[in-house]
Scaffold this active site. Sequence first.
Site, PDB file in Angstrom:
ATOM      1  CB  SER A   1      -7.345   3.026   1.137  1.00 13.06           C
ATOM      2  OG  SER A   1      -7.054   1.722   1.384  1.00 13.06           O
TER       3      SER A   1
ATOM      4  CG  ASP B   1     -10.950  -1.725   2.010  1.00 11.10           C
ATOM      5  OD1 ASP B   1     -11.614  -0.950   1.950  1.00 11.10           O
ATOM      6  OD2 ASP B   1      -9.656  -1.463   2.361  1.00 11.10           O
TER       7      ASP B   1
END
Length: 290
Positions: A100, A169
């Site tokens: 990410s 996450d």
Amino acid sequence: MFSYRHAFHAGNHADVLKHFIAVECIDYMRQKDTAFWYIDTHAGAGGYALDGKWADKTGEYETGIGRLWGRDDLPPALADYVALVREFNPDGHLRYYPGSPYFALQLLGDRDRLRLFEMHPTEQDVLRENFEAQGRAVARRTMIFGADGFAGLKTILPPASRRAFTLIDPSYEDKRDYARATQTVQEGLDRFPTGMYAVWYPLVQRREASQLPERMKRLTINGQPIKNWVHVALTVCNPVPGGLGLHGSGMFVVNPPFMLQDTLKTTMPYLVKTLGQDKGAQFLLEGRQS
């Protein structure tokens, strides 16, 4: 506590869902000529070798990015996402997968900032090495915290720019992570109600996983239920008898881009067709917009 290594799962179907939506959100943020922060509560190592001992051991990327890599019929949102993965593989061969933070780094401008949290000692060391290798300009815009992202998020909000996209996450190895994810977004909204928050979660046969979207819908801003949100879930196969394994994943976005739900309406059927593994493949899409 530190047993989880995302490298085992890099580039799988769950990463595809999480990262193409994150790219859409970040791209929306950068359309405005005002600086913003990218915040990642569980940043990982930043990038992963798909032929390394971790990813190659499971080959999960073959169920995700591997199925999109050679396609010439990708919907626009997936084409943008795959293009960023290609930048991570300049020789044209799928050998590496960006985490990410690297997706964000490729999209952020010179005035934007990255705030990354990672507790796993090994992942944290690799993350620091990866970002130090990007040079001084990137280093000046990036802060890496070797701390709990759940607890750390509220300490840096609101950002000086008053604009931020936050990705939450965790691994969810600890079932308490489901409640902590929801609580963290609520604490974020209490301090910074106009921020955009995205929570990724796994579709597994666990009560906490099925409850997370409903708990997210009950979040509040100034004592009132949230009015702008999108929830999407991608199921790639029927659950395995016995309750083990990941059969899909979901994303819940608070204060999403106003066109995100329309983008998902046209993109998710393609993902079901391309990433689906059996007749259980399907998607769920719902949202609210004021």
